[in-house]
Write a protein that holds these residues in place. Structure first.
Motif, PDB file in Angstrom:
ATOM      1  N   ARG A 252      -5.232  -3.997  -1.343  1.00  0.00           N
ATOM      2  CA  ARG A 252      -4.447  -2.605  -0.958  1.00  0.00           C
ATOM      3  C   ARG A 252      -3.850  -1.905  -2.027  1.00  0.00           C
ATOM      4  O   ARG A 252      -3.434  -0.819  -1.807  1.00  0.00           O
ATOM      5  CB  ARG A 252      -3.215  -3.349  -0.009  1.00  0.00           C
ATOM      6  N   LEU A 253      -3.837  -2.388  -3.166  1.00  0.00           N
ATOM      7  CA  LEU A 253      -3.140  -1.483  -4.265  1.00  0.00           C
ATOM      8  C   LEU A 253      -3.962  -0.214  -4.501  1.00  0.00           C
ATOM      9  O   LEU A 253      -3.632   0.738  -4.467  1.00  0.00           O
ATOM     10  CB  LEU A 253      -2.826  -2.409  -5.432  1.00  0.00           C
ATOM     11  N   PRO A 254      -5.149  -0.307  -4.913  1.00  0.00           N
ATOM     12  CA  PRO A 254      -6.120   0.825  -4.944  1.00  0.00           C
ATOM     13  C   PRO A 254      -6.203   1.702  -3.857  1.00  0.00           C
ATOM     14  O   PRO A 254      -6.347   2.866  -3.740  1.00  0.00           O
ATOM     15  CB  PRO A 254      -7.609   0.271  -5.608  1.00  0.00           C
TER      16      PRO A 254
ATOM     17  N   GLN B 171       1.081  -1.247  -0.041  1.00  0.00           N
ATOM     18  CA  GLN B 171       0.128   0.065  -0.078  1.00  0.00           C
ATOM     19  C   GLN B 171       0.832   1.463   0.105  1.00  0.00           C
ATOM     20  O   GLN B 171       0.636   2.285  -0.621  1.00  0.00           O
ATOM     21  CB  GLN B 171      -0.842   0.020   1.205  1.00  0.00           C
ATOM     22  N   LEU B 172       1.883   1.380   0.860  1.00  0.00           N
ATOM     23  CA  LEU B 172       2.679   2.367   0.937  1.00  0.00           C
ATOM     24  C   LEU B 172       3.505   2.688  -0.054  1.00  0.00           C
ATOM     25  O   LEU B 172       4.146   3.606  -0.531  1.00  0.00           O
ATOM     26  CB  LEU B 172       3.731   2.469   2.202  1.00  0.00           C
ATOM     27  N   LEU B 173       4.062   1.546  -0.895  1.00  0.00           N
ATOM     28  CA  LEU B 173       5.015   1.546  -2.001  1.00  0.00           C
ATOM     29  C   LEU B 173       4.060   2.029  -3.295  1.00  0.00           C
ATOM     30  O   LEU B 173       4.756   3.051  -3.895  1.00  0.00           O
ATOM     31  CB  LEU B 173       5.406  -0.072  -2.447  1.00  0.00           C
TER      32      LEU B 173
ATOM     33  N   MET C  50     -10.347   3.637  -3.412  1.00  0.00           N
ATOM     34  CA  MET C  50     -10.398   3.026  -1.946  1.00  0.00           C
ATOM     35  C   MET C  50     -11.450   2.336  -1.803  1.00  0.00           C
ATOM     36  O   MET C  50     -11.402   1.162  -0.958  1.00  0.00           O
ATOM     37  CB  MET C  50     -10.154   4.416  -0.995  1.00  0.00           C
ATOM     38  N   CYS C  51     -12.573   2.649  -2.246  1.00  0.00           N
ATOM     39  CA  CYS C  51     -14.053   1.946  -1.732  1.00  0.00           C
ATOM     40  C   CYS C  51     -13.623   0.524  -2.668  1.00  0.00           C
ATOM     41  O   CYS C  51     -14.061  -0.419  -2.201  1.00  0.00           O
ATOM     42  CB  CYS C  51     -15.069   2.774  -2.428  1.00  0.00           C
ATOM     43  N   LEU C  52     -13.063   0.718  -3.708  1.00  0.00           N
ATOM     44  CA  LEU C  52     -13.093  -0.482  -4.893  1.00  0.00           C
ATOM     45  C   LEU C  52     -11.934  -1.430  -3.944  1.00  0.00           C
ATOM     46  O   LEU C  52     -12.069  -2.747  -3.917  1.00  0.00           O
ATOM     47  CB  LEU C  52     -12.598  -0.325  -5.983  1.00  0.00           C
ATOM     48  N   GLY C  53     -10.984  -0.982  -3.556  1.00  0.00           N
ATOM     49  CA  GLY C  53      -9.878  -1.674  -2.716  1.00  0.00           C
ATOM     50  C   GLY C  53     -10.393  -2.389  -1.347  1.00  0.00           C
ATOM     51  O   GLY C  53     -10.033  -3.407  -1.443  1.00  0.00           O
TER      52      GLY C  53
END
Length: 457
Positions: free
Chosen positions: A103-105, A52-54, A83-86
């Motif tokens: 966590r990517l989106p 997520q941070l990357l 963020m909703c999709l993730g």
């Protein structure tokens, strides 16, 4: 500027940021549940936050360029949708790879939010208000950590993984709607700047990076911000609940205390920056030293630390939150408004790069100690945790050294503009003898790459 509508714009932007912080910190509270759900090792667990941070850190400069080109409204609303999709994907994930996809989106959406909110401030408010508003934005957004630590954690415990993460996703739906309906990039009657060309975008990026004040902000953020993020996003709750043996309620209370202290300290730090702009970097270094001292006390304490010492640790780490926001004041005052988004994106990379490296490094060390048979009490053994957490000192020392080097470059630039910043001890001695205060300054336009009065160290 400073109209009633400006305050509404700011309020909605802050809510969008609060929702983003909720999505970003929710996994930290769910760390122990994630270990059971995915049967994950410490390294695999830290990978969720690192991924997520990357994404977040990697998108900071592109997002800064995009917000300067397309405006804050589009990016804030689009980030909320991502963020909703993730979070919805994570709600139904059953394996580590499926969870990582979620966590990517989330990382991308959070990346699009903060820089866009910061970009609104110089457009809607007077410069003198901005340091305090910057602090308030960051600290009010941190209320998202309270949502993660209390209602989200309670929902996770009572109704399970899927329900908790779907509820978190719903918060971003509201943020997307409000951003799309209410937010505007410029006040009424103000013509929106013409979007820069591709060549101008490249020049903006180059100009922001060449400005030593931007790099001073980068290293300030790198040094001060990561310790609190490592604690809140990944290892704080397992350290408190497992290694230190606190019950879940007490551990959650300490996470909540982190947010409360940050909220209380934010306006004071903002006021300090407004009144003593030439001492911003000194404040950053002081917070860095306090962070190192607090962790050293906890790690060297024989056995489990007493509650008072853990409270002290949380308080010091919480002060690092508003302390890291000082970095964005460097970006604002050393760059023209047209490239504030780009400079803010560059600065924001710092703390999250250091945070993801430390988070993942701690996970690797914990797994290595367990494989070597050192962790007699399990993966989250107290002694293993203490050894792993020592990694932070490397980044605190390295960041402070880089900050000092960059500060010399900034002060050399200021000296060329006719402004000499005396060492802090000399300034304190002078004030003690004379009862005066250090003057701020307004660099001449011809020497001012910042484009805004008040570019001080």
């Amino acid at each position: 500027m400073d109209t009633r509508r400006a305050w509404w714009i700011w309020g909605i932007a802050v809510f969008a940021y609060l929702a983003a912080i909720t999505q970003r910190t929710s996994f930290g509270v769910a760390g122990l549940a994630a270990t059971e759900r995915f049967n994950a090792s410490a390294a695999a667990l830290s990978a969720f936050t690192v991924v997520q941070l990357l994404v977040y850190a990697g998108l900071q400069v592109p997002v800064g360029l995009l917000v300067d080109r397309f405006g804050s409204r589009i990016l804030i609303a689009g980030g909320a949708v991502l963020m909703c999709l993730g979070q919805t994907q994570l709600a139904f994930a059953a394996t580590v790879p499926e969870g990582l996809v979620g966590r990517l989106p989330v990382g991308a959406g959070v990346a699009m939010t903060f820089v866009s909110v910061m970009r609104l401030l110089p457009t809607w408010f007077r410069p003198l208000r901005i340091p305090v508003l910057t602090q308030l934005t960051g600290m009010l957004g941190m209320l998202g950590q309270v949502i993660s630590a209390v209602p989200f954690a309670a929902l996770l415990h009572l109704h399970g993984w899927t329900s908790a993460f779907l509820a978190a996703a719903a918060l971003s739906v509201l943020g997307a709607v409000l951003a799309g309906v209410v937010l505007r990039d410029v006040p009424p009657g103000v013509e929106r700047p013409v979007p820069p060309t591709l060549r101008q975008t490249g020049q903006s990026l180059s100009g922001a990076w060449k400005q030593p004040g931007t790099r001073l902000g980068l290293w300030s953020h790198f040094t001060v911000q990561f310790a609190g993020n490592v604690f809140v996003l990944a290892w704080g709750y397992p350290f408190l609940a497992s290694a230190q043996g606190l019950d879940p309620a007490t551990a959650s209370a300490l996470v909540t205390l982190f947010v409360v202290v940050a909220l209380v300290c934010g306006p004071f730090v903002g006021t300090f920056v407004s009144r003593h702009p030439m001492r911003r970097s000194s404040m950053v270094l002081l917070i860095t030293a306090a962070t190192a001292a607090a962790w050293l006390a906890v790690i060297l304490y024989p056995g489990r630390a007493p509650l008072w010492l853990l409270v002290l640790l949380v308080v010091v780490l919480a002060v690092g939150g508003p302390g890291s926001v000082i970095a964005f004041d460097f970006a604002r005052t050393f760059n023209p408004v047209s490239r504030v988004g780009t400079a803010t994106g560059i600065v924001n990379v710092g703390g999250f790069v250091s945070a993801l490296l430390v988070m993942f490094g701690i996970g690797l060390i914990l797994d290595a100690l367990k494989a070597a048979g050192f962790s007699g009490g399990g993966l989250y053994d107290l002694h293993s945790f203490k050894l792993a957490l020592c990694l932070q000192f490397v980044f605190l020392a390295g960041g402070a050294a880089a900050l000092l080097v960059t500060r010399r470059q900034v002060r050399a630039q200021l000296a060329d503009q006719g402004v000499i910043v005396r060492p802090l001890w000399k300034a304190v001695l002078h004030r003690t003898r004379t009862g005066g205060t250090e003057r701020s300054f307004r660099p001449a336009r011809r020497a001012q790459d910042a484009g805004e009065p008040g570019a001080q160290d």
